[in-house]
Design a protein around this motif. Structure first.
Motif, PDB file in Angstrom:
ATOM      1  N   LEU A  23       0.118  -2.263  -7.330  1.00 22.40           N
ATOM      2  CA  LEU A  23      -0.438  -3.211  -6.367  1.00 22.40           C
ATOM      3  C   LEU A  23      -0.418  -2.657  -4.951  1.00 22.40           C
ATOM      4  O   LEU A  23      -1.371  -2.819  -4.192  1.00 22.40           O
ATOM      5  CB  LEU A  23       0.338  -4.527  -6.404  1.00 22.40           C
ATOM      6  CG  LEU A  23      -0.121  -5.571  -7.418  1.00 22.40           C
ATOM      7  CD1 LEU A  23       0.771  -6.789  -7.315  1.00 22.40           C
ATOM      8  CD2 LEU A  23      -1.569  -5.959  -7.186  1.00 22.40           C
ATOM      9  N   ALA A  24       0.688  -1.998  -4.588  1.00 21.37           N
ATOM     10  CA  ALA A  24       0.812  -1.433  -3.244  1.00 21.37           C
ATOM     11  C   ALA A  24      -0.278  -0.388  -3.003  1.00 21.37           C
ATOM     12  O   ALA A  24      -0.908  -0.365  -1.945  1.00 21.37           O
ATOM     13  CB  ALA A  24       2.196  -0.820  -3.056  1.00 21.37           C
ATOM     14  N   GLY A  25      -0.503   0.469  -4.001  1.00 19.36           N
ATOM     15  CA  GLY A  25      -1.526   1.489  -3.861  1.00 19.36           C
ATOM     16  C   GLY A  25      -2.931   0.934  -3.922  1.00 19.36           C
ATOM     17  O   GLY A  25      -3.830   1.400  -3.234  1.00 19.36           O
ATOM     18  N   LEU A  26      -3.124  -0.105  -4.733  1.00 17.09           N
ATOM     19  CA  LEU A  26      -4.449  -0.658  -4.973  1.00 17.09           C
ATOM     20  C   LEU A  26      -4.938  -1.561  -3.849  1.00 17.09           C
ATOM     21  O   LEU A  26      -6.086  -1.477  -3.416  1.00 17.09           O
ATOM     22  CB  LEU A  26      -4.424  -1.437  -6.285  1.00 17.09           C
ATOM     23  CG  LEU A  26      -5.723  -2.059  -6.801  1.00 17.09           C
ATOM     24  CD1 LEU A  26      -6.772  -0.991  -7.039  1.00 17.09           C
ATOM     25  CD2 LEU A  26      -5.458  -2.838  -8.082  1.00 17.09           C
ATOM     26  N   LEU A  27      -4.067  -2.438  -3.369  1.00 16.63           N
ATOM     27  CA  LEU A  27      -4.486  -3.470  -2.434  1.00 16.63           C
ATOM     28  C   LEU A  27      -4.009  -3.249  -1.009  1.00 16.63           C
ATOM     29  O   LEU A  27      -4.404  -3.967  -0.106  1.00 16.63           O
ATOM     30  CB  LEU A  27      -3.991  -4.848  -2.917  1.00 16.63           C
ATOM     31  CG  LEU A  27      -4.428  -5.265  -4.320  1.00 16.63           C
ATOM     32  CD1 LEU A  27      -3.851  -6.630  -4.657  1.00 16.63           C
ATOM     33  CD2 LEU A  27      -5.947  -5.306  -4.429  1.00 16.63           C
ATOM     34  N   GLY A  28      -3.120  -2.266  -0.801  1.00 19.62           N
ATOM     35  CA  GLY A  28      -2.610  -2.037   0.549  1.00 19.62           C
ATOM     36  C   GLY A  28      -1.611  -3.091   0.993  1.00 19.62           C
ATOM     37  O   GLY A  28      -1.298  -3.203   2.174  1.00 19.62           O
ATOM     38  N   VAL A  29      -1.138  -3.931   0.056  1.00 15.05           N
ATOM     39  CA  VAL A  29      -0.062  -4.879   0.391  1.00 15.05           C
ATOM     40  C   VAL A  29       1.245  -4.289  -0.109  1.00 15.05           C
ATOM     41  O   VAL A  29       1.268  -3.610  -1.131  1.00 15.05           O
ATOM     42  CB  VAL A  29      -0.289  -6.277  -0.249  1.00 15.05           C
ATOM     43  CG1 VAL A  29      -1.551  -6.902   0.275  1.00 15.05           C
ATOM     44  CG2 VAL A  29      -0.319  -6.200  -1.764  1.00 15.05           C
ATOM     45  N   GLY A  30       2.297  -4.539   0.601  1.00 14.35           N
ATOM     46  CA  GLY A  30       3.586  -3.987   0.190  1.00 14.35           C
ATOM     47  C   GLY A  30       4.041  -4.586  -1.132  1.00 14.35           C
ATOM     48  O   GLY A  30       3.751  -5.743  -1.449  1.00 14.35           O
ATOM     49  N   GLY A 239      -2.374   3.480  -8.299  1.00  7.91           N
ATOM     50  CA  GLY A 239      -3.060   2.349  -7.670  1.00  7.91           C
ATOM     51  C   GLY A 239      -4.062   2.806  -6.623  1.00  7.91           C
ATOM     52  O   GLY A 239      -5.167   2.267  -6.527  1.00  7.91           O
ATOM     53  N   ALA A 240      -3.675   3.822  -5.834  1.00  7.48           N
ATOM     54  CA  ALA A 240      -4.574   4.359  -4.804  1.00  7.48           C
ATOM     55  C   ALA A 240      -5.819   4.986  -5.440  1.00  7.48           C
ATOM     56  O   ALA A 240      -6.933   4.836  -4.935  1.00  7.48           O
ATOM     57  CB  ALA A 240      -3.834   5.384  -3.961  1.00  7.48           C
ATOM     58  N   LYS A 241      -5.633   5.691  -6.571  1.00 11.91           N
ATOM     59  CA  LYS A 241      -6.777   6.302  -7.279  1.00 11.91           C
ATOM     60  C   LYS A 241      -7.738   5.230  -7.784  1.00 11.91           C
ATOM     61  O   LYS A 241      -8.958   5.361  -7.676  1.00 11.91           O
ATOM     62  CB  LYS A 241      -6.277   7.138  -8.465  1.00 11.91           C
ATOM     63  CG  LYS A 241      -5.803   8.531  -8.083  1.00 11.91           C
ATOM     64  CD  LYS A 241      -5.445   9.329  -9.324  1.00 11.91           C
ATOM     65  CE  LYS A 241      -4.892  10.706  -8.923  1.00 11.91           C
ATOM     66  NZ  LYS A 241      -4.440  11.470 -10.092  1.00 11.91           N
ATOM     67  N   ILE A 242      -7.177   4.153  -8.336  1.00 10.87           N
ATOM     68  CA  ILE A 242      -8.019   3.049  -8.837  1.00 10.87           C
ATOM     69  C   ILE A 242      -8.796   2.423  -7.672  1.00 10.87           C
ATOM     70  O   ILE A 242      -9.975   2.110  -7.799  1.00 10.87           O
ATOM     71  CB  ILE A 242      -7.169   1.981  -9.557  1.00 10.87           C
ATOM     72  CG1 ILE A 242      -6.472   2.581 -10.784  1.00 10.87           C
ATOM     73  CG2 ILE A 242      -8.026   0.789  -9.985  1.00 10.87           C
ATOM     74  CD1 ILE A 242      -5.426   1.675 -11.410  1.00 10.87           C
ATOM     75  N   ALA A 243      -8.111   2.274  -6.518  1.00 10.53           N
ATOM     76  CA  ALA A 243      -8.754   1.674  -5.345  1.00 10.53           C
ATOM     77  C   ALA A 243      -9.952   2.492  -4.889  1.00 10.53           C
ATOM     78  O   ALA A 243     -10.974   1.935  -4.466  1.00 10.53           O
ATOM     79  CB  ALA A 243      -7.745   1.534  -4.208  1.00 10.53           C
ATOM     80  N   HIS A 244      -9.850   3.821  -4.959  1.00  9.42           N
ATOM     81  CA  HIS A 244     -10.960   4.688  -4.541  1.00  9.42           C
ATOM     82  C   HIS A 244     -12.108   4.656  -5.549  1.00  9.42           C
ATOM     83  O   HIS A 244     -13.249   4.944  -5.206  1.00  9.42           O
ATOM     84  CB  HIS A 244     -10.463   6.121  -4.363  1.00  9.42           C
ATOM     85  CG  HIS A 244      -9.649   6.307  -3.127  1.00  9.42           C
ATOM     86  ND1 HIS A 244     -10.147   6.133  -1.862  1.00  9.42           N
ATOM     87  CD2 HIS A 244      -8.335   6.634  -2.955  1.00  9.42           C
ATOM     88  CE1 HIS A 244      -9.195   6.352  -0.969  1.00  9.42           C
ATOM     89  NE2 HIS A 244      -8.083   6.652  -1.611  1.00  9.42           N
ATOM     90  N   ALA A 245     -11.797   4.303  -6.803  1.00  8.58           N
ATOM     91  CA  ALA A 245     -12.812   4.319  -7.859  1.00  8.58           C
ATOM     92  C   ALA A 245     -13.572   2.998  -7.981  1.00  8.58           C
ATOM     93  O   ALA A 245     -14.581   2.923  -8.665  1.00  8.58           O
ATOM     94  CB  ALA A 245     -12.161   4.655  -9.193  1.00  8.58           C
TER      95      ALA A 245
END
Length: 273
Positions: A23-30, A239-245
């Protein structure tokens, strides 16, 4: 704790840490916004419900944020995305607010902290669900009296919620015209300057031995901290990778709704006993 209780407990904490990291990586919320209620329900189910339980949940969540926020801000710094001038100007006020937050949190009963968490989490959930990136309060970050009010408030509320800088820092910066990617990067720095002084304070909180889970120092539970931090460090990049995709906006709305439901349940539990 016997082995039949310990193994499911460890498995649950591993799953919580993994989910919080994604979630932190995907949404930018802690991850703290997930960790605090997850810790609360897990410890309560194990028989550690007490007037001091929320203090343990807040302190342990903030301890994980020290590691994740430092790692995150260093990663963003390499990309040149951190607004160090904002960190330096807002830092002293945030630290002061965080330390006041520790003093207040350590003197409140768990039910009161649950009510505070529930109300503020509903506000954060509504912002995630319905917030608009085009909303503005100004074209530059506030100075003078406004900064003197806003910066301690970010630190104070973050400690009472057991969260880092993302949930309050990112909306504050975007409302004052900071581009979203720079706001997320700089808010990671907010997380470090909130979590470090507050965790030091929580380590000296004196809780009755009979209400604390094993291997708790002050209000920080060390085994849970170690397990969760291991998982969040592994899963946040995923999560960050999913967010970019994909487009994370619909997911933010879904998570905002989920957070509101969690907050309402925590309010119900606090008010109805």
């Amino acid at each position: 704790m016997d082995i039949s209780t310990l193994l499911p407990f460890i498995a649950l904490i591993v799953a919580i840490g993994a989910f919080a990291g994604i979630l932190a990586g995907l949404l930018g919320v802690g991850g703290g916004i997930v960790l605090v209620p997850a810790f609360f329900y897990t410890f309560a189910a194990l028989g550690y419900e007490s007037p001091q339980l929320m203090q343990i949940c807040l302190a342990t969540s903030l301890a994980t944020i020290i590691v994740t926020s430092i790692r995150s801000v260093l990663s963003h710094h390499k990309k040149g995305a951190v607004e160090w001038s904002i960190l330096k100007s807002f830092g002293p006020g945030i630290v002061a607010g965080a330390l006041i937050g520790v003093l207040v949190a350590s003197s409140l009963r768990s039910a009161t902290l649950q009510v505070i968490f529930g109300i503020v989490a509903i506000v954060i959930g509504l912002y995630l669900a319905f917030g608009n990136a085009s909303w503005r309060l100004g074209v530059a970050m506030p100075k003078g009296i406004m900064r003197a009010i806003i910066s301690p408030l970010i630190g104070f509320l973050s400690v009472l919620m057991g969260i880092g800088g993302g949930s309050f820092g990112v909306p504050t910066m975007t409302l004052y015209g900071v581009p979203i990617h720079r706001a997320v990067a700089t808010a990671a720095g907010f997380g470090a300057i909130i979590a470090i002084p507050s965790v030091i304070g929580f380590l000296f909180v004196n809780l009755p031995a009979e209400v604390t889970p094993p291997l708790t120092i002050g209000a920080v539970n060390i085994p849970v901290f170690l397990v969760v931090i291991s998982m969040t460090l592994l899963t946040a990049p995923l999560g960050a990778k999913i967010a970019h995709a994909m487009n994370p906006k619909p997911l933010k709305r879904v998570f905002g709704g989920f957070l509101i439901l969690v907050a309402l349940n925590m309010l119900r539990k606090a008010l109805m006993g």
